[in-house]
Design a protein around this motif. Structure first.
Motif, PDB file in Angstrom:
ATOM      1  N   PRO A 326       5.735 -12.830   1.398  1.00 15.46           N
ATOM      2  CA  PRO A 326       6.029 -11.675   0.558  1.00 15.46           C
ATOM      3  C   PRO A 326       6.717 -10.567   1.332  1.00 15.46           C
ATOM      4  O   PRO A 326       6.480 -10.377   2.524  1.00 15.46           O
ATOM      5  CB  PRO A 326       4.641 -11.241   0.069  1.00 15.46           C
ATOM      6  N   ASP A 327       7.554  -9.837   0.649  1.00 13.74           N
ATOM      7  CA  ASP A 327       8.226  -8.673   1.232  1.00 13.74           C
ATOM      8  C   ASP A 327       7.441  -7.428   0.851  1.00 13.74           C
ATOM      9  O   ASP A 327       7.274  -7.133  -0.326  1.00 13.74           O
ATOM     10  CB  ASP A 327       9.662  -8.581   0.721  1.00 13.74           C
ATOM     11  N   PHE A 328       6.950  -6.696   1.853  1.00 11.97           N
ATOM     12  CA  PHE A 328       6.165  -5.504   1.593  1.00 11.97           C
ATOM     13  C   PHE A 328       7.080  -4.329   1.288  1.00 11.97           C
ATOM     14  O   PHE A 328       8.193  -4.232   1.815  1.00 11.97           O
ATOM     15  CB  PHE A 328       5.298  -5.167   2.816  1.00 11.97           C
ATOM     16  N   ASP A 329       6.595  -3.438   0.434  1.00 17.39           N
ATOM     17  CA  ASP A 329       7.307  -2.195   0.183  1.00 17.39           C
ATOM     18  C   ASP A 329       6.509  -1.038   0.792  1.00 17.39           C
ATOM     19  O   ASP A 329       5.507  -1.241   1.485  1.00 17.39           O
ATOM     20  CB  ASP A 329       7.521  -2.000  -1.328  1.00 17.39           C
ATOM     21  N   ASN A 330       6.938   0.168   0.517  1.00 18.37           N
ATOM     22  CA  ASN A 330       6.302   1.332   1.138  1.00 18.37           C
ATOM     23  C   ASN A 330       4.939   1.651   0.537  1.00 18.37           C
ATOM     24  O   ASN A 330       4.204   2.471   1.099  1.00 18.37           O
ATOM     25  CB  ASN A 330       7.220   2.559   0.983  1.00 18.37           C
ATOM     26  N   GLN A 331       4.583   1.069  -0.598  1.00 14.20           N
ATOM     27  CA  GLN A 331       3.316   1.370  -1.248  1.00 14.20           C
ATOM     28  C   GLN A 331       2.262   0.287  -1.070  1.00 14.20           C
ATOM     29  O   GLN A 331       1.094   0.513  -1.338  1.00 14.20           O
ATOM     30  CB  GLN A 331       3.551   1.590  -2.751  1.00 14.20           C
ATOM     31  N   THR A 332       2.655  -0.901  -0.639  1.00 12.68           N
ATOM     32  CA  THR A 332       1.720  -2.012  -0.505  1.00 12.68           C
ATOM     33  C   THR A 332       1.107  -2.001   0.887  1.00 12.68           C
ATOM     34  O   THR A 332       1.808  -2.125   1.892  1.00 12.68           O
ATOM     35  CB  THR A 332       2.441  -3.347  -0.747  1.00 12.68           C
ATOM     36  N   LEU A 333      -0.215  -1.873   0.929  1.00 16.11           N
ATOM     37  CA  LEU A 333      -0.928  -1.880   2.208  1.00 16.11           C
ATOM     38  C   LEU A 333      -1.179  -3.298   2.702  1.00 16.11           C
ATOM     39  O   LEU A 333      -1.056  -3.571   3.896  1.00 16.11           O
ATOM     40  CB  LEU A 333      -2.268  -1.144   2.069  1.00 16.11           C
ATOM     41  N   ALA A 334      -1.550  -4.181   1.801  1.00 10.21           N
ATOM     42  CA  ALA A 334      -1.839  -5.570   2.171  1.00 10.21           C
ATOM     43  C   ALA A 334      -1.673  -6.443   0.937  1.00 10.21           C
ATOM     44  O   ALA A 334      -1.539  -5.950  -0.189  1.00 10.21           O
ATOM     45  CB  ALA A 334      -3.247  -5.709   2.741  1.00 10.21           C
ATOM     46  N   VAL A 335      -1.691  -7.748   1.163  1.00  8.55           N
ATOM     47  CA  VAL A 335      -1.539  -8.731   0.092  1.00  8.55           C
ATOM     48  C   VAL A 335      -2.599  -9.806   0.267  1.00  8.55           C
ATOM     49  O   VAL A 335      -2.800 -10.311   1.380  1.00  8.55           O
ATOM     50  CB  VAL A 335      -0.128  -9.376   0.113  1.00  8.55           C
ATOM     51  N   LEU A 336      -3.287 -10.125  -0.827  1.00  2.00           N
ATOM     52  CA  LEU A 336      -4.240 -11.238  -0.849  1.00  2.00           C
ATOM     53  C   LEU A 336      -3.568 -12.368  -1.623  1.00  2.00           C
ATOM     54  O   LEU A 336      -3.486 -12.332  -2.841  1.00  2.00           O
ATOM     55  CB  LEU A 336      -5.554 -10.814  -1.521  1.00  2.00           C
ATOM     56  N   ARG A 337      -3.071 -13.371  -0.895  1.00  2.00           N
ATOM     57  CA  ARG A 337      -2.229 -14.392  -1.497  1.00  2.00           C
ATOM     58  C   ARG A 337      -2.982 -15.698  -1.658  1.00  2.00           C
ATOM     59  O   ARG A 337      -3.642 -16.176  -0.718  1.00  2.00           O
ATOM     60  CB  ARG A 337      -0.994 -14.640  -0.639  1.00  2.00           C
ATOM     61  N   GLY A 338      -2.907 -16.261  -2.854  1.00  2.00           N
ATOM     62  CA  GLY A 338      -3.493 -17.569  -3.141  1.00  2.00           C
ATOM     63  C   GLY A 338      -2.405 -18.584  -3.456  1.00  2.00           C
ATOM     64  O   GLY A 338      -1.223 -18.366  -3.200  1.00  2.00           O
ATOM     65  N   ARG A 339      -2.796 -19.713  -4.048  1.00  2.00           N
ATOM     66  CA  ARG A 339      -1.826 -20.741  -4.382  1.00  2.00           C
ATOM     67  C   ARG A 339      -1.058 -20.404  -5.649  1.00  2.00           C
ATOM     68  O   ARG A 339       0.115 -20.727  -5.778  1.00  2.00           O
ATOM     69  CB  ARG A 339      -2.535 -22.083  -4.564  1.00  2.00           C
ATOM     70  N   MET A 340      -1.725 -19.741  -6.612  1.00  2.00           N
ATOM     71  CA  MET A 340      -1.102 -19.470  -7.900  1.00  2.00           C
ATOM     72  C   MET A 340      -0.589 -18.035  -8.008  1.00  2.00           C
ATOM     73  O   MET A 340       0.492 -17.803  -8.543  1.00  2.00           O
ATOM     74  CB  MET A 340      -2.089 -19.744  -9.039  1.00  2.00           C
ATOM     75  N   VAL A 341      -1.359 -17.065  -7.544  1.00  2.00           N
ATOM     76  CA  VAL A 341      -0.979 -15.657  -7.688  1.00  2.00           C
ATOM     77  C   VAL A 341      -1.191 -14.947  -6.361  1.00  2.00           C
ATOM     78  O   VAL A 341      -1.821 -15.466  -5.440  1.00  2.00           O
ATOM     79  CB  VAL A 341      -1.815 -14.961  -8.795  1.00  2.00           C
ATOM     80  N   ARG A 342      -0.662 -13.735  -6.293  1.00  3.26           N
ATOM     81  CA  ARG A 342      -0.915 -12.876  -5.136  1.00  3.26           C
ATOM     82  C   ARG A 342      -1.260 -11.491  -5.646  1.00  3.26           C
ATOM     83  O   ARG A 342      -0.704 -11.017  -6.636  1.00  3.26           O
ATOM     84  CB  ARG A 342       0.291 -12.841  -4.211  1.00  3.26           C
ATOM     85  N   TYR A 343      -2.191 -10.843  -4.977  1.00  2.00           N
ATOM     86  CA  TYR A 343      -2.702  -9.530  -5.373  1.00  2.00           C
ATOM     87  C   TYR A 343      -2.215  -8.506  -4.354  1.00  2.00           C
ATOM     88  O   TYR A 343      -2.411  -8.658  -3.153  1.00  2.00           O
ATOM     89  CB  TYR A 343      -4.228  -9.533  -5.432  1.00  2.00           C
ATOM     90  N   LEU A 344      -1.581  -7.441  -4.856  1.00  2.00           N
ATOM     91  CA  LEU A 344      -1.049  -6.385  -4.003  1.00  2.00           C
ATOM     92  C   LEU A 344      -2.070  -5.258  -3.897  1.00  2.00           C
ATOM     93  O   LEU A 344      -2.510  -4.723  -4.910  1.00  2.00           O
ATOM     94  CB  LEU A 344       0.269  -5.857  -4.572  1.00  2.00           C
ATOM     95  N   MET A 345      -2.432  -4.922  -2.685  1.00  2.00           N
ATOM     96  CA  MET A 345      -3.385  -3.835  -2.426  1.00  2.00           C
ATOM     97  C   MET A 345      -2.597  -2.549  -2.195  1.00  2.00           C
ATOM     98  O   MET A 345      -1.947  -2.381  -1.168  1.00  2.00           O
ATOM     99  CB  MET A 345      -4.257  -4.176  -1.214  1.00  2.00           C
TER     100      MET A 345
END
Length: 449
Positions: A326-345
């Protein structure tokens, strides 16, 4: 005058004697019976050629002169009768044999049709995928299981196609011409999907699971082993495959965790005890079926509403396309990535769990897979001022961080590329290093004051 009349009478007597002799000769020969009905049947290729040649020869004969003995209306002359009497004694010339060139042309005309029909399902992109995958793995079974073609081919179809590309000169020539006509961007996209060989995975498994490899690490690995890696490999592709290997415990310094023993594993006897025999013998209940259909309609209506609102909350959950990081932007602190979806923190504290009508949380793990074992509030991920991430378990079941269990009421520090496992759902925790570095720098400025 008398001599002229005498010569005419002699000629007539001689002609009459010839007619009697010919009639007696024709009377002694029995007539041959033949049917005038034509029996139709299918003809083979060689018969078609022979009949066409025979027809052309008969047409040529008809143009030159009429065959003897075929006219039944007019009475034949004496010269024609002589020809008829002599015809049975002369042998009939055999029909000319077909030239081999014509038969070859007729047979060869069918071959291109079969080739084009065989090339219908196999696209040039499929052939290029097949060739690259076989060169990487040398195993057609692995190619059948690991490569996604444009159509769903069986293992036998893949084997037959590979043998045709190797040994059939017509199919291989057509396939090579079609592959050469592909666009360079399409060829690059196909090469990026090539399977990883055993040598490549062995080199990637040597990178430690506890280390924090960057893109420079994998770029250096490409420079040190240019012959081992495929020509289309990039540092991002190697990093994504290394993360996938770490997620499934395929690295050298990782060990496969044993299956948990206890209430979590449901054996056959426990499942058999849960079955109620009285319910199996119940008759058909029309009221229950009506209620189930009404509930099914209600659920489908809710699914349609959620699909219409998908674009509103797609900021939090993005579908993964491919294996690119994933490409992070200025607002995303971290990413919880799975096989189907990814959650942006995007906040300093988020809650994990299973969303219900009464309980709304930040990260709904049921979007990833079966979450009936997950608590409604399973855990909390917090970001501290020093830039460290911690996960606290608030559910009944343990959370595994890189294989280490975190029990209820405990917390654990999360690092980049940590594998988070919650009730058989695996995620990779990725940290935006640039944004966290800025947060740590601001925290360092504030603390001296």
């Amino acid at each position: 005058m008398a001599s002229g009349t005498a010569s005419r009478s002699e000629d007539e007597e001689s002609l009459a004697g010839q007619k009697r002799a010919s009639s007696q000769a024709l009377g002694t020969i029995p007539k041959r019976r033949s049917s005038s009905r034509f029996i139709k049947r299918k003809k083979f290729d060689d018969e078609l050629v022979e009949s066409s040649l025979a027809k052309s020869s008969t047409r040529a004969k008809g143009a030159s002169g009429v065959e003897p003995g075929r006219c039944s209306g007019s009475e034949p002359s004496s010269s024609e009768k002589k020809k008829v009497s002599k015809a049975p004694s002369t042998p009939v010339p055999p029909s000319p044999a077909p030239t081999p060139g014509l038969t070859k042309r007729v047979k060869k005309s069918k071959q291109p049709l079969q080739v084009t029909k065989d090339l219908g399902r196999w696209k040039p992109a499929d052939d290029l995928l097949l060739v690259n995958a076989v060169l990487q793995t040398n195993d057609l079974t692995s190619v059948h299981l690991g490569v996604k073609f444009s159509c769903r081919f069986t293992l036998r179809e893949v084997q037959e196609r590979w043998y045709a590309l190797l040994y059939d000169p017509v199919i291989s020539k057509l396939a090579c011409q079609a592959m050469r006509q592909l666009h360079p961007e399409a060829i690059a996209a196909i090469q990026s999907k090539a399977l990883f060989s055993k040598a490549e995975e062995q080199l990637l498994s040597k990178v430690g699971s506890t280390s924090q490899p960057t893109l420079e690490t994998f770029q250096d690995l490409l420079h040190r082993h240019p012959d081992a890696f495929y020509l289309a490999r990039t540092a991002k592709a190697l990093q994504a495959h290394w993360q996938l290997m770490k997620q499934y415990y395929l690295l050298e310094d990782q060990t496969v965790q044993p299956l948990p023993k206890g209430d979590q594993v449901l054996n056959f006897s426990d499942a058999e005890d849960l079955i109620d025999d009285s319910k199996l013998k119940d008759m058909r209940d029309e009221v229950l079926e009506h209620e189930l259909t009404v509930a099914d309609r209600r659920q489908k209506r809710e699914i349609r509403q959620l699909e219409q609102e998908l674009h509103k909350w797609q900021v939090l959950v993005d579908s993964i396309t491919g294996m690119s990081s994933p490409d992070f932007d200025n607002q995303t602190l971290a990413v919880l990535r799975g096989r189907m979806v990814r959650y942006l923190m995007r906040s300093r504290e988020i809650t994990l769990g299973r969303a219900t009508k009464d309980n709304q949380i930040d990260v709904d793990l049921s979007l990833e897979g079966p979450a009936w074992k997950i608590s409604r509030k399973q855990g909390v991920i917090k970001l501290k001022n020093n830039g460290d991430f911690f996960i606290a378990n608030e559910g009944r079941r343990p959370i595994y961080i890189d294989g280490r269990p975190v029990l209820c009421g405990s917390k654990w520090r999360l690092s980049n590329n940590s594998v988070v496992e919650i009730a058989s759902l695996r995620f990779v925790f990725l940290i935006n290093q640039d944004l966290i570095a800025l947060i740590r720098a601001e925290a360092a400025k504030i603390t001296p004051q």
